[in-house]
Motif scaffolding. Sequence first.
Motif, mmCIF file in Angstrom:
data_model
loop_
_atom_site.group_PDB
_atom_site.id
_atom_site.type_symbol
_atom_site.label_atom_id
_atom_site.label_comp_id
_atom_site.label_asym_id
_atom_site.label_seq_id
_atom_site.Cartn_x
_atom_site.Cartn_y
_atom_site.Cartn_z
ATOM 1 N N LYS A 96 -8.931 0.963 1.723
ATOM 2 C CA LYS A 96 -10.127 0.253 1.266
ATOM 3 C C LYS A 96 -9.848 -0.510 -0.026
ATOM 4 O O LYS A 96 -10.380 -1.611 -0.225
ATOM 5 C CB LYS A 96 -11.287 1.234 1.070
ATOM 6 C CG LYS A 96 -11.841 1.748 2.386
ATOM 7 C CD LYS A 96 -12.940 2.774 2.167
ATOM 8 C CE LYS A 96 -13.482 3.291 3.486
ATOM 9 N NZ LYS A 96 -14.526 4.310 3.299
ATOM 10 N N ALA A 97 -9.014 0.043 -0.897
ATOM 11 C CA ALA A 97 -8.664 -0.657 -2.143
ATOM 12 C C ALA A 97 -7.913 -1.951 -1.830
ATOM 13 O O ALA A 97 -8.171 -2.996 -2.446
ATOM 14 C CB ALA A 97 -7.836 0.252 -3.049
ATOM 15 N N VAL B 71 0.894 -1.161 0.000
ATOM 16 C CA VAL B 71 0.000 0.000 0.000
ATOM 17 C C VAL B 71 0.931 1.209 0.000
ATOM 18 O O VAL B 71 1.466 1.588 1.046
ATOM 19 C CB VAL B 71 -0.939 0.003 1.227
ATOM 20 C CG1 VAL B 71 -1.876 1.210 1.183
ATOM 21 C CG2 VAL B 71 -1.742 -1.301 1.297
ATOM 22 N N ALA B 72 1.161 1.774 -1.183
ATOM 23 C CA ALA B 72 2.234 2.757 -1.323
ATOM 24 C C ALA B 72 1.857 3.923 -2.230
ATOM 25 O O ALA B 72 1.133 3.754 -3.213
ATOM 26 C CB ALA B 72 3.481 2.057 -1.860
ATOM 27 N N ASP B 73 2.386 5.081 -1.881
ATOM 28 C CA ASP B 73 2.195 6.274 -2.695
ATOM 29 C C ASP B 73 3.291 6.329 -3.751
ATOM 30 O O ASP B 73 4.479 6.255 -3.412
ATOM 31 C CB ASP B 73 2.266 7.536 -1.817
ATOM 32 C CG ASP B 73 1.117 7.622 -0.832
ATOM 33 O OD1 ASP B 73 0.008 7.167 -1.172
ATOM 34 O OD2 ASP B 73 1.332 8.147 0.276
ATOM 35 N N ILE C 94 -1.310 -1.933 -4.128
ATOM 36 C CA ILE C 94 -2.166 -0.757 -4.277
ATOM 37 C C ILE C 94 -1.266 0.472 -4.352
ATOM 38 O O ILE C 94 -0.458 0.707 -3.445
ATOM 39 C CB ILE C 94 -3.150 -0.642 -3.088
ATOM 40 C CG1 ILE C 94 -3.991 -1.921 -2.953
ATOM 41 C CG2 ILE C 94 -4.013 0.609 -3.215
ATOM 42 C CD1 ILE C 94 -4.832 -2.279 -4.171
ATOM 43 N N TYR C 95 -1.403 1.223 -5.441
ATOM 44 C CA TYR C 95 -0.562 2.400 -5.676
ATOM 45 C C TYR C 95 -1.427 3.651 -5.752
ATOM 46 O O TYR C 95 -2.502 3.627 -6.361
ATOM 47 C CB TYR C 95 0.175 2.291 -7.011
ATOM 48 C CG TYR C 95 0.828 0.971 -7.274
ATOM 49 C CD1 TYR C 95 1.867 0.521 -6.470
ATOM 50 C CD2 TYR C 95 0.428 0.179 -8.342
ATOM 51 C CE1 TYR C 95 2.487 -0.689 -6.729
ATOM 52 C CE2 TYR C 95 1.045 -1.027 -8.602
ATOM 53 C CZ TYR C 95 2.073 -1.459 -7.801
ATOM 54 O OH TYR C 95 2.684 -2.652 -8.048
ATOM 55 N N SER C 96 -0.918 4.747 -5.229
ATOM 56 C CA SER C 96 -1.661 6.007 -5.301
ATOM 57 C C SER C 96 -1.894 6.427 -6.754
ATOM 58 O O SER C 96 -2.921 7.019 -7.064
ATOM 59 C CB SER C 96 -0.932 7.103 -4.526
ATOM 60 O OG SER C 96 0.364 7.317 -5.044
ATOM 61 N N GLU C 97 -0.969 6.108 -7.647
ATOM 62 C CA GLU C 97 -1.128 6.474 -9.058
ATOM 63 C C GLU C 97 -2.418 5.900 -9.648
ATOM 64 O O GLU C 97 -3.144 6.599 -10.350
ATOM 65 C CB GLU C 97 0.074 5.973 -9.878
ATOM 66 C CG GLU C 97 -0.061 6.256 -11.363
ATOM 67 C CD GLU C 97 1.048 5.627 -12.206
ATOM 68 O OE1 GLU C 97 1.403 6.245 -13.212
ATOM 69 O OE2 GLU C 97 1.542 4.529 -11.855
#
Length: 189
Positions: free
Chosen positions: A110-111, A69-71, A94-97
């Motif tokens: 949540k993703a 879970v990373a930006d 899960i990426y912020s992009e």
Amino acid sequence: MHKTTTNDTTTIDPNAKKLIVFLDCGDTIIDEGTEIRDEHDVVIQADVIPGADLMVKTLAERGYILALVADGRAQSFKNMLTQNGVYDYFTTMIYSETIKASKPSPRMFKAAIGALDLSEQDCYRIVMVGNNLSRDVKGANQMGITSIFLNWTSRYPKVHADESEIPDYTINNPMELIDLVEKLNEQLE
């Protein structure tokens, strides 16, 4: 439970642990100070934090489901984690992009929960490990996820700005996570 699907047959991995581990990447697995970026700001090379690769492999081998879970940018994470031999240990990333939000936004968490076919009622059995009090810890705390602060780098504040940034646990190097995760998993079982 960890499920594996093959040819329309779903089997539950009997070795899967109850505790789910969400991990940040920068200064949690990868040393941000070693990142080399291309002209499009994509990380093309970076080194792992000492012990972080062994931590990821050990947790996965012990049956823990791991979610990144990373930006940042998807290609950066693929490059860094593949080069360091840990990409394939994650069940989901899960990426912020791609989510179009950054931590501490609940959308990131949540993703990951949805990608693992879990619900928000499972937050009690998830831990989020990260290096950033205002993103990783605050975001986890807002969701009712156990927050673990990796106090490894001097690049980010080490003192919480307010109550929402106080971690449930603090570790100083990636290898300390293994015993903590085992202890927390035992409390669930």
